[in-house]
Design a protein around this motif. Structure first.
Motif, PDB file in Angstrom:
ATOM      1  N   GLY A 165      -9.610   3.737  10.167  1.00 51.39           N
ATOM      2  CA  GLY A 165      -8.271   3.407   9.646  1.00 51.39           C
ATOM      3  C   GLY A 165      -8.150   2.204   8.633  1.00 51.39           C
ATOM      4  N   SER A 166      -9.003   1.115   8.762  1.00 53.25           N
ATOM      5  CA  SER A 166      -8.690  -0.162   8.043  1.00 53.25           C
ATOM      6  C   SER A 166      -9.566   0.231   6.591  1.00 53.25           C
ATOM      7  CB  SER A 166      -9.808  -1.291   8.751  1.00 53.25           C
ATOM      8  OG  SER A 166     -11.009  -0.675   9.062  1.00 53.25           O
ATOM      9  N   LYS A 167     -10.372   1.207   6.642  1.00 53.66           N
ATOM     10  CA  LYS A 167     -10.743   1.460   5.225  1.00 53.66           C
ATOM     11  C   LYS A 167     -10.177   2.730   4.414  1.00 53.66           C
ATOM     12  CE  LYS A 167     -14.406  -1.405   5.091  1.00 53.66           C
ATOM     13  NZ  LYS A 167     -15.972  -1.119   5.103  1.00 53.66           N
ATOM     14  N   GLU A 209      -7.899   7.814  11.373  1.00 55.80           N
ATOM     15  CA  GLU A 209      -7.680   6.957  12.598  1.00 55.80           C
ATOM     16  C   GLU A 209      -8.849   7.558  13.720  1.00 55.80           C
ATOM     17  OE1 GLU A 209      -6.349   4.074  13.469  1.00 55.80           O
ATOM     18  OE2 GLU A 209      -5.597   3.985  11.645  1.00 55.80           O
ATOM     19  N   LYS A 246       0.854  -1.180  -0.068  1.00 53.10           N
ATOM     20  CA  LYS A 246      -0.026  -0.024  -0.074  1.00 53.10           C
ATOM     21  C   LYS A 246       0.765   1.192  -0.171  1.00 53.10           C
ATOM     22  CE  LYS A 246      -4.479  -1.597   1.910  1.00 53.10           C
ATOM     23  NZ  LYS A 246      -4.943  -2.164   3.131  1.00 53.10           N
TER      24      LYS A 246
END
Lengths: 320, 245
Positions: B132-134, B127, A5
Motif C-alpha cells: 500500500g505505501s508504494k 493492500e 495524491k
C-alpha cells in the motif's frame, strides 16, 4: 490516501494545462490578428495535429510510423480530386478521414502483428508507393494531374476573413484532438498502449489484445492526419506530391514528437511550439532557412542530453 | 473428472532439436496447490509459458475447465481465467505500481470495467500483498521482493481461477519467504487453484497438497510430498542431496 495524491490521479494540473492551451490559442487571433500571425497559428495547429497522430501509436508503443505523410497526402488529394469532380466538401472530408484509416487498417492488420521494425519499413514503403501513384495520377484518373489547383472555397464563418475562418476551423480541430488524446491517455486504451510500449509480452499475458490495440491507435492517428491534410490542402488551395507526400515531413513530425516528449499528450504541443515559431523567427531574421536546421540539430542534442524523455516527459516527472 | 480445472494431454514443446516438454500429462484440481519441481532446465517455466499461450505447443492439448485452450493467444487465455507471475519480475518500469496493477484489472477476466473501478480493485490487491505505501512508486524503483509482490497483485487483479507462480520465493530471504507463503495460502483460500514452481523444496513440500516432479521435460513422479520424497527415481535425479538437509 492524502488529497494531493488523490488530485494527482485525476490529473488536475494537467487539466489546468489543457484549459490554458485552449484559451491561449483561442485568444491570440483577436489580440494579434495579422495575417502573418494567423498563418503561423495555422501551421502550429497543423504540426500539432500531425504529431499527435504519430504520437498515438508510435509515441506510446514505440512502433515507429515513418509514413505519416502517406495518410496526410491522401487526405489532401481526396479533397483535391473531390473538388475537381464536384463532390460535396462534407462528403470529401468524411472520405478524407475514412480512406486513410482504412489504409491504416490494412497496413496495421498485416504488419503490426509482428514485433520489430516490420511496421516501420511497411509504412515507409507505402509512402513511397502512394507518392508514386499520385505523381502519375493522370495515368489512372482522367482529367487530373499530380498538381491540383483548387479554387478558394468560401468558408467564411460569420463575416470573418478567409484566413481567420481557417484559423478557427483548425483551432476547433486542434481542441478536439487535444482533448481526445488527453482522454485516451487516461483511458483503458491509453493504459494498454503504454503497457505495450513497456513490455508487449506481459501486456498480452494480462489480457490485452495487443495487435488490436495497436491497429486502433494507428487508425485513430490516420483519421487525424487525413483530415489535417484535407484542411491544409484547402487552405493552401494547391496540392502536389512534394508538399504533401514528403518523407521530410515524417522526420519533422518525429523530431517534434521526440523533442516535445513522446507518449505524453502535451508533448506534441510543446514540440510544435518550439518548432514552428522559432523556425519562422530564424528565417525572418536571417533570411537563410538552413540556419534554423542547424539550430534544431543543436537544440535536439541538448534536449536529449538533459531530458532524454523529451520536454513533456521531463515536465510529467516534475508534476508527478 | 469434474473437479479438474486445468489439464494437459501429451503436451510437447520443442526448441529446435531440444525437447523442452515431452508428452507431459498433468492435471490441476479445483482449489489445489500443486507443486511443480525439477532440476534446472527440466522444462517447468516452458510448461507454464505453453499453458498461458506465450509459447506455442508443438503437439498435445491443454484444457481449461472443459475448453480446449491449446495455442490460443495469451490475452484470450488470460481473459478465460489463467494468470501467471514471472521468475524475474517484469513490471512495466515506467508505470506506477497502481498503474501496473490497474492494467491487470482493466484487461483481465472481467473485461468491461471503468478506470475508477479498476483503480479501486487495484488498490485492494496492492493492500492485499502489503504494498500500500508504494502504490505511487514507479515499477523500476522497487526492490526485487517488492516487484515480486506487485506481480502477484497484478496477476490477481485479472481475477484468475488458476494462478501459475514461477518461483515466487527465489531470491527472497527467510522473513520475506514467510510473508510470501502467507500470501500464496491466502490466495488459495479464496478459491484460486495454484501451480507453484519452486526450487526451495523445504518450504514448498510443507505447503502443497501434491507435487509433480519433472526432469528433461518428462514427468517422473506425481503424488503427495511424502510419497514423492521417497520415490527412488526422484531421489536419484534431484532430491538426493536434499534428503540430508
Amino acid at each position: 490516501m492524502d488529497t494531493r495524491k488523490f488530485l494527482h490521479i485525476f490529473g488536475s494540473r494537467e487539466i489546468f494545462i489543457l484549459i490554458s492551451l485552449v484559451v491561449i490559442f483561442g485568444a491570440i487571433p483577436p489580440l494579434a490578428g495579422s495575417m502573418y500571425i494567423l498563418n503561423i497559428g495555422i501551421r502550429i495547429f497543423l504540426w500539432t495535429l500531425l504529431t499527435q497522430s504519430w504520437n498515438l501509436l508510435s509515441g506510446y508503443t514505440g512502433y515507429t510510423n515513418i509514413g505519416v505523410a502517406a495518410f496526410y497526402g491522401l487526405g489532401a488529394y481526396i479533397i483535391g480530386l473531390s473538388i475537381v469532380y464536384n463532390i460535396p466538401i462534407i462528403v470529401a472530408l468524411f472520405m478524407a478521414a475514412i480512406i486513410p484509416s482504412f489504409l491504416g487498417l490494412v497496413i496495421g492488420g498485416v504488419s503490426l502483428r509482428l514485433r520489430g521494425t516490420y511496421f516501420s519499413i511497411t509504412t515507409l514503403m507505402i509512402l513511397l508507393i502512394i507518392s508514386n501513384i499520385f505523381y502519375n495520377i493522370s495515368y489512372f484518373i482522367p482529367r487530373t494531374t499530380s498538381e491540383i489547383w483548387i479554387p478558394q472555397i468560401p468558408m467564411s464563418i460569420g463575416g470573418m476573413s478567409l484566413i481567420l475562418s481557417y484559423y478557427f476551423i483548425f483551432y476547433v480541430l486542434f481542441v478536439v484532438v487535444t482533448i481526445t488524446t488527453y482522454v485516451i491517455e487516461k483511458s483503458k486504451l491509453g493504459y494498454a498502449l503504454k503497457a505495450v510500449g513497456e513490455d508487449e509480452m506481459v501486456a498480452e499475458e494480462l489480457g490485452i489484445n495487443t495487435t488490436k490495440i495497436k491497429v486502433i491507435a494507428l487508425m485513430l492517428g490516420t483519421i487525424i492526419s487525413g483530415i489535417a491534410g484535407a484542411l491544409y490542402g484547402m487552405y493552401l488551395s494547391y496540392i502536389d506530391v512534394p508538399i504533401f507526400f514528403s518523407t521530410f515531413l515524417t522526420f519533422v513530425v518525429m523530431y517534434v514528437a521526440v523533442l516535445g516528449g513522446k507518449g505524453v499528450w502535451y508533448g506534441p504541443i510543446i514540440g510544435t511550439l518550439l518548432y514552428v515559431p522559432v523556425d519562422e523567427a530564424i528565417v525572418l531574421l536571417t533570411n537563410i532557412p538552413e540556419y534554423s536546421r542547424i539550430f534544431y540539430g543543436l537544440l535536439f542534442v541538448l534536449v536529449m542530453l538533459l531530458m532524454p524523455e523529451g520536454i513533456g516527459g521531463f515536465i510529467k516527472k516534475k508534476i508527478r | 473428472m469434474p473437479d479438474v480445472i486445468l489439464r494437459t494431454e501429451e503436451l510437447t514443446k520443442k526448441f529446435g532439436g531440444l525437447v523442452a516438454i515431452d508428452k507431459m500429462n498433468l492435471h490441476l484440481m479445483k482449489n489445489e496447490i500443486l507443486g511443480l519441481i525439477g532440476p534446472n532446465g527440466a522444462g517447468k517455466t516452458t510448461l507454464i509459458r505453453v499453458v498461458t499461450g506465450t509459447y506455442k505447443a508443438d503437439s498435445g492439448r491443454v484444457f481449461f475447465k472443459e475448453d480446449d485452450i491449446t495455442n490460443m493467444p495469451p490475452h484470450r487465455i488470460c481473459r478465460m481465467g489463467i494468470a501467471k507471475t514471472n521468475q524475474i519480475p517484469r513490471l512495466f518500469p515506467k508505470l506506477t505500481v497502481l498503474e501496473n496493477v490497474m492494467i491487470g484489472a482493466l484487461y483481465g477476466k472481467e473485461g468491461k470495467k471503468t478506470t475508477s473501478k479498476a483503480r479501486e480493485e487495484a488498490l485492494y490487491w496492492i493492500e492485499f500483498v502489503g504494498m500500500g505505501s508504494k502504490a505511487h512508486a514507479y515499477g523500476k524503483e522497487l526492490q526485487f521482493v517488492e516487484s515480486k509482490k506487485v506481480e502477484i497483485a497484478r496477476a490477481m487483479a485479472t481475477e484468475p481461477d488458476v494462478l501459475l507462480l514461477d518461483e515466487p520465493l527465489s531470491g527472497l530471504i527467510d522473513v520475506e519467504i514467510d510473508d510470501a507463503v502467507e500470501i500464496i495460502k491466502r490466495i488459495n483460500s479464496m478459491g484460486v487453484s495454484i501451480i507453484w514452481v519452486e526450487h526451495i523444496l523445504r518450504i514448498l513440500m510443507r505447503n502443497v497438497m501434491r507435487v509433480i516432479v519433472m526432469n528433461f521435460g518428462k514427468k517422473i513422479a506425481d503424488g503427495t510430498p511424502y510419497d514423492v520424497s521417497k520415490n527412488p527415481e526422484v531421489i536419484k535425479s534431484y532430491i538426493g542431496e536434499e534428503e540430508h538437509a
